[in-house]
Design an enzyme around this catalytic site. Structure first.
Site, mmCIF file in Angstrom:
data_model
loop_
_atom_site.group_PDB
_atom_site.id
_atom_site.type_symbol
_atom_site.label_atom_id
_atom_site.label_comp_id
_atom_site.label_asym_id
_atom_site.label_seq_id
_atom_site.Cartn_x
_atom_site.Cartn_y
_atom_site.Cartn_z
ATOM 1 N N GLY A 102 0.818 -1.202 0.000
ATOM 2 C CA GLY A 102 0.000 0.000 0.000
ATOM 3 C C GLY A 102 0.853 1.254 0.000
ATOM 4 N N CYS A 103 0.208 2.376 -0.254
ATOM 5 C CA CYS A 103 0.949 3.637 -0.363
ATOM 6 C C CYS A 103 1.530 4.068 0.985
ATOM 7 C CB CYS A 103 0.057 4.721 -0.955
ATOM 8 S SG CYS A 103 -1.549 4.914 -0.150
ATOM 9 N N PHE A 104 0.700 4.112 2.028
ATOM 10 C CA PHE A 104 1.223 4.470 3.354
ATOM 11 C C PHE A 104 2.286 3.474 3.835
ATOM 12 C CE2 PHE A 104 -2.881 6.905 4.155
ATOM 13 C CZ PHE A 104 -2.273 8.146 4.207
ATOM 14 N N THR A 110 4.346 1.692 2.184
ATOM 15 C CA THR A 110 5.603 1.879 1.458
ATOM 16 C C THR A 110 6.430 2.990 2.085
ATOM 17 O OG1 THR A 110 4.695 1.058 -0.632
ATOM 18 C CG2 THR A 110 6.621 2.494 -0.766
#
Length: 345
Positions: free
Chosen positions: A148-150, A152
């Site tokens: 996921g973005c967060f 990462t």
């Protein structure tokens, strides 16, 4: 190589199309959609005119299994759980950008995502695609759970400490901010211009679905780490994530020691840039790129460490990292198709 994308009409899928349109190993890119089949893709996304003028095709496994070598799934949670077993049975490599395959315990996934988990055998086969930290497994994988973005931004920020078992087991606080594209393309009240502009808000307090993903990885690196405090905020910008992390250490290190530790840890990682001491990254400085920029410092007054990590949520936080994994899986240089300079200002 013949590539398929399910979910090409979302923001993450659109970024995949953009990157793969100039990737030297992308022989053909077939775009699948549950709606809009038959439409010319670039008519809905004029910025890709001349680069992606193909028609959207329906999601039909009888056709798909004869058309592609690898599938990127850039669809909402739930789609991958249904499609991945069928794609795997057809011998198609899968890179899943949703959260369906990231959490190894089905009950934990169902608790946080409020939906039925994928088959456990599929989840267990999936390799977590945090490219800088899991290269060997990614190179051998046929199924990737793209982070996921967060997670990462957070995990790249904390990995040098966690892998050295230096994090205080009871004190990890993450304060993260994201641009609105992280919420996807579908309109909602919370992303309406009048609601978002001139505003700054916290959301999913104590229940953000990326929390267990972060904790899972941290505990693989440093077993016994307690629950973290994770807060997500929405800010009025299109792209970007800034994660600010606070922790204490299990031993005494100076600010110089910390900076040296991070610099050495990422010295061979092209896409992670550790900033010089005293310089702190901004989201604008990674905009449109696959870079993650990190700064680390020690507050000698409180003896607490502050780590700042920034990424473009649609690139390193989604499509860019997916293509980085695609490169690693095929034995290519991980930078292939991704040497995109950040857009500034």
């Amino acid at each position: 190589m013949k590539i398929g994308i399910v979910g090409a009409t979302g923001y993450g899928g659109t970024e995949l199309v953009r990157i793969l349109s100039h990737h030297p190993h992308a022989e053909e890119c077939i775009l699948y959609s549950s709606s809009g089949e038959g439409n010319v893709y670039s008519e809905g996304y004029p910025h890709l005119t001349g680069l992606a003028d193909q028609q959207l095709k329906p999601i039909d496994m009888n056709t798909i299994k004869h058309e592609i070598d690898i599938m990127f799934l850039a669809a909402p949670p739930g789609v991958s759980s249904e499609l991945t077993p069928k794609l795997a049975d057809a011998g198609i490599t899968v890179i899943d950008l949703s959260g369906d395959l990231r959490i190894k315990e089905p009950a934990e996934y169902e608790k946080w995502y409020k939906r039925t988990a994928a088959p456990k055998a599929v989840i267990q086969e999936a390799v977590y695609g945090l490219a800088e930290l899991n290269q060997l497994q990614i190179q051998q994988a046929k199924l990737i759970a793209n982070p996921g973005c967060f997670p990462t931004a957070v995990l790249l920020g904390l990995a040098p400490l966690a892998q050295k078992k230096l994090l205080d087991e009871s004190f990890v606080i993450v304060d993260a901010k994201t641009g609105v594209s992280g919420a996807g393309r579908k309109a909602s009240m919370g992303t309406h211009f009048s609601e978002l502009n001139d505003n700054f808000k916290i959301y999913k307090v104590n229940e953000h679905q990326h929390t267990p993903e972060i904790e899972q990885a941290l505990n693989e690196w440093q077993p016994g780490l307690g629950p973290i405090t994770f807060s997500a905020h929405l800010v009025p910008m299109t792209r970007g994530i800034m994660a600010t992390m606070y922790t204490r250490l299990t031993c005494d290190l100076t600010a110089d020691d910390l900076h040296d530790l991070y610099s050495e840890f990422y010295q061979d990682s092209y896409f992670v840039r550790v900033r010089p001491k005293g310089q702190y990254p901004q989201t604008k400085e990674v905009y449109g790129s696959n870079f993650c920029d990190i700064a680390v410092t020690l507050d000698e007054r409180t003896n607490r460490v502050t780590i700042v990590s920034v990424i473009d949520n649609l690139m390193k936080g989604a499509a860019g990292q997916a293509v980085q994994n695609f490169n690693l899986m095929n034995g290519w240089n991980e930078e292939t198709g991704l040497t995109i300079t950040p857009i500034y200002p």
